[in-house]
Design a protein around this motif. Structure first.
Motif, PDB file in Angstrom:
ATOM      1  N   GLU A  34       0.819  -1.215   0.000  1.00 26.11           N
ATOM      2  CA  GLU A  34       0.000   0.000   0.000  1.00 26.11           C
ATOM      3  C   GLU A  34       0.853   1.265   0.000  1.00 26.11           C
ATOM      4  O   GLU A  34       0.410   2.320  -0.449  1.00 26.11           O
ATOM      5  CB  GLU A  34      -0.936  -0.019   1.207  1.00 26.11           C
ATOM      6  N   ASP A  35       2.079   1.165   0.496  1.00 19.70           N
ATOM      7  CA  ASP A  35       2.957   2.334   0.507  1.00 19.70           C
ATOM      8  C   ASP A  35       3.719   2.490  -0.810  1.00 19.70           C
ATOM      9  O   ASP A  35       4.524   3.417  -0.954  1.00 19.70           O
ATOM     10  CB  ASP A  35       3.954   2.236   1.665  1.00 19.70           C
ATOM     11  N   GLY A  36       3.458   1.582  -1.766  1.00 20.18           N
ATOM     12  CA  GLY A  36       4.106   1.672  -3.069  1.00 20.18           C
ATOM     13  C   GLY A  36       5.457   1.001  -3.146  1.00 20.18           C
ATOM     14  O   GLY A  36       6.076   0.976  -4.210  1.00 20.18           O
ATOM     15  N   SER A  37       5.940   0.438  -2.041  1.00 22.02           N
ATOM     16  CA  SER A  37       7.234  -0.238  -2.017  1.00 22.02           C
ATOM     17  C   SER A  37       7.046  -1.745  -2.207  1.00 22.02           C
ATOM     18  O   SER A  37       5.996  -2.290  -1.862  1.00 22.02           O
ATOM     19  CB  SER A  37       7.945   0.025  -0.688  1.00 22.02           C
ATOM     20  N   PRO A  38       8.054  -2.422  -2.737  1.00 17.33           N
ATOM     21  CA  PRO A  38       7.932  -3.871  -2.943  1.00 17.33           C
ATOM     22  C   PRO A  38       7.753  -4.626  -1.631  1.00 17.33           C
ATOM     23  O   PRO A  38       8.422  -4.333  -0.624  1.00 17.33           O
ATOM     24  CB  PRO A  38       9.254  -4.239  -3.613  1.00 17.33           C
ATOM     25  N   ARG A  39       6.848  -5.599  -1.622  1.00 18.73           N
ATOM     26  CA  ARG A  39       6.677  -6.479  -0.477  1.00 18.73           C
ATOM     27  C   ARG A  39       7.855  -7.456  -0.410  1.00 18.73           C
ATOM     28  O   ARG A  39       8.507  -7.709  -1.422  1.00 18.73           O
ATOM     29  CB  ARG A  39       5.378  -7.283  -0.599  1.00 18.73           C
ATOM     30  N   MET A  74       7.474   5.158 -10.408  1.00 15.21           N
ATOM     31  CA  MET A  74       7.663   3.809  -9.886  1.00 15.21           C
ATOM     32  C   MET A  74       8.760   3.786  -8.818  1.00 15.21           C
ATOM     33  O   MET A  74       9.682   4.607  -8.839  1.00 15.21           O
ATOM     34  CB  MET A  74       8.015   2.844 -11.013  1.00 15.21           C
ATOM     35  N   PRO A  75       8.689   2.839  -7.867  1.00 19.44           N
ATOM     36  CA  PRO A  75       9.687   2.790  -6.792  1.00 19.44           C
ATOM     37  C   PRO A  75      11.052   2.320  -7.287  1.00 19.44           C
ATOM     38  O   PRO A  75      11.171   1.704  -8.354  1.00 19.44           O
ATOM     39  CB  PRO A  75       9.087   1.767  -5.811  1.00 19.44           C
ATOM     40  N   VAL A  76      12.075   2.609  -6.502  1.00 20.78           N
ATOM     41  CA  VAL A  76      13.453   2.205  -6.807  1.00 20.78           C
ATOM     42  C   VAL A  76      13.805   0.995  -5.953  1.00 20.78           C
ATOM     43  O   VAL A  76      13.507   0.950  -4.748  1.00 20.78           O
ATOM     44  CB  VAL A  76      14.436   3.360  -6.531  1.00 20.78           C
ATOM     45  N   TRP A  77      14.423  -0.001  -6.581  1.00 16.85           N
ATOM     46  CA  TRP A  77      14.873  -1.194  -5.857  1.00 16.85           C
ATOM     47  C   TRP A  77      16.305  -1.500  -6.268  1.00 16.85           C
ATOM     48  O   TRP A  77      16.601  -1.611  -7.464  1.00 16.85           O
ATOM     49  CB  TRP A  77      13.959  -2.385  -6.174  1.00 16.85           C
ATOM     50  N   ASN A  78      17.202  -1.582  -5.288  1.00 15.32           N
ATOM     51  CA  ASN A  78      18.632  -1.811  -5.555  1.00 15.32           C
ATOM     52  C   ASN A  78      19.188  -0.823  -6.573  1.00 15.32           C
ATOM     53  O   ASN A  78      19.957  -1.186  -7.470  1.00 15.32           O
ATOM     54  CB  ASN A  78      18.862  -3.243  -6.050  1.00 15.32           C
ATOM     55  N   GLY A  79      18.752   0.419  -6.454  1.00 14.46           N
ATOM     56  CA  GLY A  79      19.284   1.474  -7.294  1.00 14.46           C
ATOM     57  C   GLY A  79      18.681   1.559  -8.682  1.00 14.46           C
ATOM     58  O   GLY A  79      19.103   2.398  -9.484  1.00 14.46           O
ATOM     59  N   LYS A  80      17.688   0.726  -8.996  1.00 15.85           N
ATOM     60  CA  LYS A  80      17.075   0.731 -10.324  1.00 15.85           C
ATOM     61  C   LYS A  80      15.568   0.961 -10.202  1.00 15.85           C
ATOM     62  O   LYS A  80      14.909   0.418  -9.302  1.00 15.85           O
ATOM     63  CB  LYS A  80      17.337  -0.583 -11.063  1.00 15.85           C
ATOM     64  N   VAL A  81      15.040   1.772 -11.121  1.00 18.06           N
ATOM     65  CA  VAL A  81      13.608   2.060 -11.128  1.00 18.06           C
ATOM     66  C   VAL A  81      12.860   0.853 -11.693  1.00 18.06           C
ATOM     67  O   VAL A  81      13.190   0.344 -12.777  1.00 18.06           O
ATOM     68  CB  VAL A  81      13.297   3.310 -11.991  1.00 18.06           C
ATOM     69  N   LEU A  82      11.873   0.367 -10.968  1.00 16.30           N
ATOM     70  CA  LEU A  82      11.083  -0.779 -11.417  1.00 16.30           C
ATOM     71  C   LEU A  82      10.175  -0.392 -12.579  1.00 16.30           C
ATOM     72  O   LEU A  82       9.819   0.781 -12.749  1.00 16.30           O
ATOM     73  CB  LEU A  82      10.245  -1.336 -10.264  1.00 16.30           C
ATOM     74  N   ALA A  90       4.936  -5.045 -10.307  1.00 12.41           N
ATOM     75  CA  ALA A  90       5.994  -4.321 -11.014  1.00 12.41           C
ATOM     76  C   ALA A  90       7.032  -5.333 -11.473  1.00 12.41           C
ATOM     77  O   ALA A  90       7.143  -6.431 -10.916  1.00 12.41           O
ATOM     78  CB  ALA A  90       6.627  -3.273 -10.116  1.00 12.41           C
ATOM     79  N   LEU A  91       7.791  -4.972 -12.485  1.00 16.60           N
ATOM     80  CA  LEU A  91       8.797  -5.856 -13.056  1.00 16.60           C
ATOM     81  C   LEU A  91      10.187  -5.255 -12.901  1.00 16.60           C
ATOM     82  O   LEU A  91      10.347  -4.028 -12.892  1.00 16.60           O
ATOM     83  CB  LEU A  91       8.517  -6.098 -14.546  1.00 16.60           C
ATOM     84  N   GLY A  92      11.188  -6.129 -12.816  1.00 18.34           N
ATOM     85  CA  GLY A  92      12.562  -5.642 -12.835  1.00 18.34           C
ATOM     86  C   GLY A  92      12.861  -4.996 -14.170  1.00 18.34           C
ATOM     87  O   GLY A  92      12.386  -5.464 -15.211  1.00 18.34           O
TER      88      GLY A  92
END
Length: 415
Positions: free
Chosen positions: A230-235, A271-279, A246-248
């Motif tokens: 709900e906060d927009g971050s990956p579970r 879109m959120p950022v994961w490990n320095g990359k935008v999903l 969302a996809l890598g």
């Protein structure tokens, strides 16, 4: 030009028109073509191999180029489905839908044979074709399976050559899946979900894992999946939950440009950022179950999936608004049935006159179906019409279809 096939014997008993050829002459052209030298042309990897139009995850339809890498994306899907040189693959589709070029690439690049049927796949003729062609992998759209089940048109035909099925295009139902498996001695069904902008699947079932009916067990080859909270971050990867998928961003063969829209704006902005990359945005809502399987819950935006075809609400509403002069406006939403399966198309109608045409809803439903099937797709079907005094709107006058979808889902068993 017509290619004329003899009815009973190997020779023709009629005189052909100028320009027509016999089936035998057509086959002999294969030998002659061996003398022709085809020279490959070197092009950059970004060169387009074809262009497809799709709702493209969100918003208005987009022109999506497939590059020289996309066929390899499709071939990887086929390899994951165990398609090989001894296989005969049939999948009712056309070249306007991504499954058409996908079928060509995934079959031929893996050395298999395509079984192409000229005609509607909904009747006994196609069932006999599957038998006679000794199809080993049959691809389906759940809407087609429901049609087979309702008419029992596959009865009496031997589908024992089928090693497994594949299903994509829309959410499948457990009852239809069990029925389909029963046509081929309960061979498995591998579910796939993808997108035109992906060039293939991003989530799938697997012949290497235990499967659950109408569910997915793994990310497709080369893909990574993220369910947003709900906060927009990956579970967390191993926790059950539901949210937008969302996809890598490192996805070999996926689109990198659009011809009529801003690719980065559509798929990455916000879109959120994961490990320095935008999903990468995809737009479907997915659930990870406590047993580690994934289930699709439809679109997160106003693009719905009907009969295996992604279509925007706006496209449907344009057709519906013109069906009857008494209609002021309409809103089209896809409502998932309580027991699971493909979305049902529900049309909310506001009449110009407050008295409207409520007494003629059955007639209006027939007219809407006729218009949609003629102008958009023959698989589209209105499940229910709901008459409203007005449509819910935002402060900026945009129709809130999500509100309607939520309301209709609460009374889904009555629709």
């Amino acid at each position: 030009m017509a290619i004329v096939i003899p009815n009973r014997s190997s020779t023709l008993s009629i005189e052909l028109r100028d320009g027509d050829i016999s089936w035998q002459d057509f086959l002999e052209r294969v030998d002659k073509s061996k003398e022709v030298e085809y020279i490959g042309v070197e092009l950059p990897v970004e060169a387009s191999t074809n262009i497809l139009f799709s709702s493209g995850t969100t918003g208005e339809p987009k022109a999506i180029p497939w590059t020289a890498t996309t066929p390899l994306r499709a071939a990887a899907d086929g390899w994951s489905l165990n398609i090989g040189k001894d296989d005969v693959v049939a999948w009712p589709t056309n070249l306007g839908w991504m499954m058409g070029p996908w079928l060509i690439y995934s079959t031929l690049l893996n050395g298999a044979t395509m079984a192409l049927y000229n005609g509607s796949p909904l009747g006994a003729g196609f069932a006999k074709f599957v038998q006679d062609a000794k199809v080993t992998m049959l691809g389906v759209v759940p809407s087609i399976v429901r049609a087979w089940k309702s008419t029992n048109c596959t009865a009496g035909y031997d589908w024992s050559s089928i090693c497994h099925f594949a299903s994509t295009g829309e959410a499948s139902g457990v009852d239809e899946s069990l029925w389909l498996m029963g046509r081929a001695q309960y061979k498995p069904i591998i579910e796939i979900c993808g997108g035109t902008e992906i060039g293939g699947g991003f989530i799938a079932g697997s012949l290497l894992q235990p499967q659950s009916l109408s569910a997915f067990s793994t990310a497709a080859m080369g893909c990574s999946l993220f369910i947003l909270g709900e906060d927009g971050s990956p579970r967390p990867f191993d926790s059950p939950g539901i949210g937008e998928l969302a996809l890598g961003p490192l996805l070999f063969g996926a689109s990198s440009t659009l011809l009529n829209a801003d690719h980065y704006g559509v798929y990455y902005t916000g879109m959120p950022v994961w490990n320095g990359k935008v999903l990468r945005r995809h737009g479907d809502v997915f659930e990870r179950t406590s047993r580690g399987y994934y289930r699709a819950h439809g679109r997160a935006d106003d693009t719905m999936n009907l009969g295996g075809v992604k279509v925007s609400s706006v496209e449907i509403e344009k057709v519906c608004n013109a069906v009857d002069e008494s209609i002021l406006e309409t809103a089209a939403v896809g409502v998932p049935p309580p027991g699971g399966g493909p979305d049902k198309l529900v049309i909310a109608v506001v009449f110009k006159d407050s008295k409207g045409s409520k007494d003629n809803l059955n007639s209006l439903k027939v007219s809407l179906n006729s218009a949609l099937q003629k102008k958009l797709n023959p698989l589209f079907k209105v499940s229910h019409i709901v008459v409203l005094h007005s449509l819910p709107r935002t402060a900026t006058n945009k129709v809130m279809r999500r509100v309607l979808r939520q309301q209709f889902s609460q009374v889904g068993s009555k629709l």
